[in-house]
Design a protein around this motif. Structure first.
Motif, PDB file in Angstrom:
ATOM      1  N   TYR A 276       0.856  -1.181   0.000  1.00 17.78           N
ATOM      2  CA  TYR A 276       0.000   0.000   0.000  1.00 17.78           C
ATOM      3  C   TYR A 276       0.891   1.230   0.000  1.00 17.78           C
ATOM      4  O   TYR A 276       2.052   1.190   0.403  1.00 17.78           O
ATOM      5  CB  TYR A 276      -0.957   0.017   1.206  1.00 17.78           C
ATOM      6  CG  TYR A 276      -0.319   0.459   2.504  1.00 17.78           C
ATOM      7  CD1 TYR A 276      -0.235   1.809   2.844  1.00 17.78           C
ATOM      8  CD2 TYR A 276       0.234  -0.463   3.380  1.00 17.78           C
ATOM      9  CE1 TYR A 276       0.370   2.218   4.027  1.00 17.78           C
ATOM     10  CE2 TYR A 276       0.834  -0.065   4.560  1.00 17.78           C
ATOM     11  CZ  TYR A 276       0.892   1.273   4.868  1.00 17.78           C
ATOM     12  OH  TYR A 276       1.502   1.683   6.027  1.00 17.78           O
TER      13      TYR A 276
ATOM     14  N   ILE B 154      -7.545  -8.666   9.327  1.00 15.84           N
ATOM     15  CA  ILE B 154      -6.948  -7.642   8.472  1.00 15.84           C
ATOM     16  C   ILE B 154      -5.673  -7.190   9.173  1.00 15.84           C
ATOM     17  O   ILE B 154      -5.704  -6.755  10.323  1.00 15.84           O
ATOM     18  CB  ILE B 154      -7.908  -6.467   8.239  1.00 15.84           C
ATOM     19  CG1 ILE B 154      -9.151  -6.957   7.491  1.00 15.84           C
ATOM     20  CG2 ILE B 154      -7.206  -5.349   7.470  1.00 15.84           C
ATOM     21  CD1 ILE B 154     -10.225  -5.898   7.302  1.00 15.84           C
ATOM     22  N   ASN B 155      -4.550  -7.331   8.467  1.00 14.95           N
ATOM     23  CA  ASN B 155      -3.224  -7.089   9.038  1.00 14.95           C
ATOM     24  C   ASN B 155      -2.505  -6.012   8.246  1.00 14.95           C
ATOM     25  O   ASN B 155      -2.686  -5.900   7.027  1.00 14.95           O
ATOM     26  CB  ASN B 155      -2.390  -8.380   8.968  1.00 14.95           C
ATOM     27  CG  ASN B 155      -3.125  -9.554   9.552  1.00 14.95           C
ATOM     28  OD1 ASN B 155      -3.183  -9.716  10.756  1.00 14.95           O
ATOM     29  ND2 ASN B 155      -3.725 -10.388   8.698  1.00 14.95           N
ATOM     30  N   ILE B 156      -1.653  -5.269   8.931  1.00 19.95           N
ATOM     31  CA  ILE B 156      -0.857  -4.236   8.273  1.00 19.95           C
ATOM     32  C   ILE B 156       0.578  -4.306   8.788  1.00 19.95           C
ATOM     33  O   ILE B 156       0.820  -4.650   9.951  1.00 19.95           O
ATOM     34  CB  ILE B 156      -1.462  -2.836   8.487  1.00 19.95           C
ATOM     35  CG1 ILE B 156      -0.804  -1.808   7.566  1.00 19.95           C
ATOM     36  CG2 ILE B 156      -1.398  -2.437   9.956  1.00 19.95           C
ATOM     37  CD1 ILE B 156      -1.550  -0.483   7.496  1.00 19.95           C
TER      38      ILE B 156
ATOM     39  N   TRP C  18       4.084  -7.144  11.597  1.00 24.04           N
ATOM     40  CA  TRP C  18       2.686  -7.394  11.283  1.00 24.04           C
ATOM     41  C   TRP C  18       1.832  -7.110  12.507  1.00 24.04           C
ATOM     42  O   TRP C  18       2.148  -7.549  13.612  1.00 24.04           O
ATOM     43  CB  TRP C  18       2.481  -8.835  10.839  1.00 24.04           C
ATOM     44  CG  TRP C  18       2.933  -9.081   9.441  1.00 24.04           C
ATOM     45  CD1 TRP C  18       4.026  -9.794   9.056  1.00 24.04           C
ATOM     46  CD2 TRP C  18       2.308  -8.615   8.245  1.00 24.04           C
ATOM     47  NE1 TRP C  18       4.121  -9.791   7.679  1.00 24.04           N
ATOM     48  CE2 TRP C  18       3.081  -9.073   7.160  1.00 24.04           C
ATOM     49  CE3 TRP C  18       1.173  -7.846   7.984  1.00 24.04           C
ATOM     50  CZ2 TRP C  18       2.745  -8.796   5.833  1.00 24.04           C
ATOM     51  CZ3 TRP C  18       0.850  -7.577   6.662  1.00 24.04           C
ATOM     52  CH2 TRP C  18       1.630  -8.041   5.602  1.00 24.04           C
TER      53      TRP C  18
ATOM     54  N   PHE D 253      -7.719   1.453   5.175  1.00 29.92           N
ATOM     55  CA  PHE D 253      -7.082   1.852   6.424  1.00 29.92           C
ATOM     56  C   PHE D 253      -7.260   3.364   6.592  1.00 29.92           C
ATOM     57  O   PHE D 253      -7.095   4.127   5.644  1.00 29.92           O
ATOM     58  CB  PHE D 253      -5.596   1.518   6.415  1.00 29.92           C
ATOM     59  CG  PHE D 253      -5.323   0.034   6.405  1.00 29.92           C
ATOM     60  CD1 PHE D 253      -5.552  -0.746   7.529  1.00 29.92           C
ATOM     61  CD2 PHE D 253      -4.838  -0.583   5.267  1.00 29.92           C
ATOM     62  CE1 PHE D 253      -5.305  -2.108   7.530  1.00 29.92           C
ATOM     63  CE2 PHE D 253      -4.582  -1.938   5.257  1.00 29.92           C
ATOM     64  CZ  PHE D 253      -4.821  -2.710   6.384  1.00 29.92           C
TER      65      PHE D 253
ATOM     66  N   TRP E 235       2.815  -2.960   3.758  1.00 33.70           N
ATOM     67  CA  TRP E 235       2.103  -4.131   3.251  1.00 33.70           C
ATOM     68  C   TRP E 235       0.829  -4.359   4.062  1.00 33.70           C
ATOM     69  O   TRP E 235       0.749  -3.956   5.217  1.00 33.70           O
ATOM     70  CB  TRP E 235       2.977  -5.373   3.369  1.00 33.70           C
ATOM     71  CG  TRP E 235       4.252  -5.235   2.611  1.00 33.70           C
ATOM     72  CD1 TRP E 235       4.497  -5.626   1.329  1.00 33.70           C
ATOM     73  CD2 TRP E 235       5.465  -4.659   3.079  1.00 33.70           C
ATOM     74  NE1 TRP E 235       5.784  -5.315   0.980  1.00 33.70           N
ATOM     75  CE2 TRP E 235       6.409  -4.720   2.037  1.00 33.70           C
ATOM     76  CE3 TRP E 235       5.847  -4.075   4.290  1.00 33.70           C
ATOM     77  CZ2 TRP E 235       7.694  -4.243   2.161  1.00 33.70           C
ATOM     78  CZ3 TRP E 235       7.138  -3.592   4.417  1.00 33.70           C
ATOM     79  CH2 TRP E 235       8.054  -3.687   3.356  1.00 33.70           C
ATOM     80  N   TRP E 236      -0.134  -5.028   3.442  1.00 34.29           N
ATOM     81  CA  TRP E 236      -1.322  -5.473   4.154  1.00 34.29           C
ATOM     82  C   TRP E 236      -1.675  -6.877   3.681  1.00 34.29           C
ATOM     83  O   TRP E 236      -1.322  -7.276   2.572  1.00 34.29           O
ATOM     84  CB  TRP E 236      -2.510  -4.510   3.966  1.00 34.29           C
ATOM     85  CG  TRP E 236      -3.039  -4.387   2.557  1.00 34.29           C
ATOM     86  CD1 TRP E 236      -2.639  -3.495   1.616  1.00 34.29           C
ATOM     87  CD2 TRP E 236      -4.065  -5.178   1.943  1.00 34.29           C
ATOM     88  NE1 TRP E 236      -3.342  -3.686   0.447  1.00 34.29           N
ATOM     89  CE2 TRP E 236      -4.226  -4.710   0.629  1.00 34.29           C
ATOM     90  CE3 TRP E 236      -4.855  -6.245   2.377  1.00 34.29           C
ATOM     91  CZ2 TRP E 236      -5.160  -5.265  -0.253  1.00 34.29           C
ATOM     92  CZ3 TRP E 236      -5.771  -6.805   1.498  1.00 34.29           C
ATOM     93  CH2 TRP E 236      -5.923  -6.305   0.196  1.00 34.29           C
TER      94      TRP E 236
END
Length: 131
Positions: free
Chosen positions: A46, A67-69, A102, A117, A128-129
């Protein structure tokens, strides 16, 4: 059977039961780490420009339950959802996502859910996601 024998027999039964419970827990652990690895194997990049608060829209898959970022710099972030036939909404609270780690932001999200987000800061952000 003497009292001591029954007591020892009961204790050994508890030890065996505890051992089998621990054994089954350790069997599940590698499977869980494989699910996590699989989720992050399908990560997307992203990029959020300076001056903006939202990232682009993503869609959850069966690869991940959450949902991870993983931002390149530490950021406070929350998830906004865009359900079909309903009003969009955002989580109530921000979560601090540490740089290059993460972080799960939303949990047990349905497959096919559209989201973005929302960052507390309008500073440029990328990373990243996975969802």
């Amino acid at each position: 059977m003497p009292k001591n024998s029954r007591f020892l027999s009961g204790i050994s039964g508890l030890v065996l039961a505890a051992g089998s419970l621990l054994g089954s827990a350790s069997v599940a652990s590698p499977q869980r780490s494989e699910q996590i690895k699989s989720c992050f194997d399908h990560a997307h990049t992203y990029y959020k420009e300076s001056g903006a608060y939202f990232s682009g829209v993503g869609k959850t898959t069966s690869d991940c339950a959450n949902i991870n970022i993983k931002p390149k710099t530490t950021r406070d972030v929350k998830v906004c959802f865009y359900p079909k036939n309903e009003n969009s909404y955002c989580q109530d609270h921000y979560t601090t996502a540490r740089a290059n780690e993460w972080t799960s932001i939303a949990f047990d999200v349905l497959d096919g859910s559209e989201f973005s987000f929302l960052f507390r800061s309008d500073a440029q952000s990328d990373g990243w996601w996975a969802a």
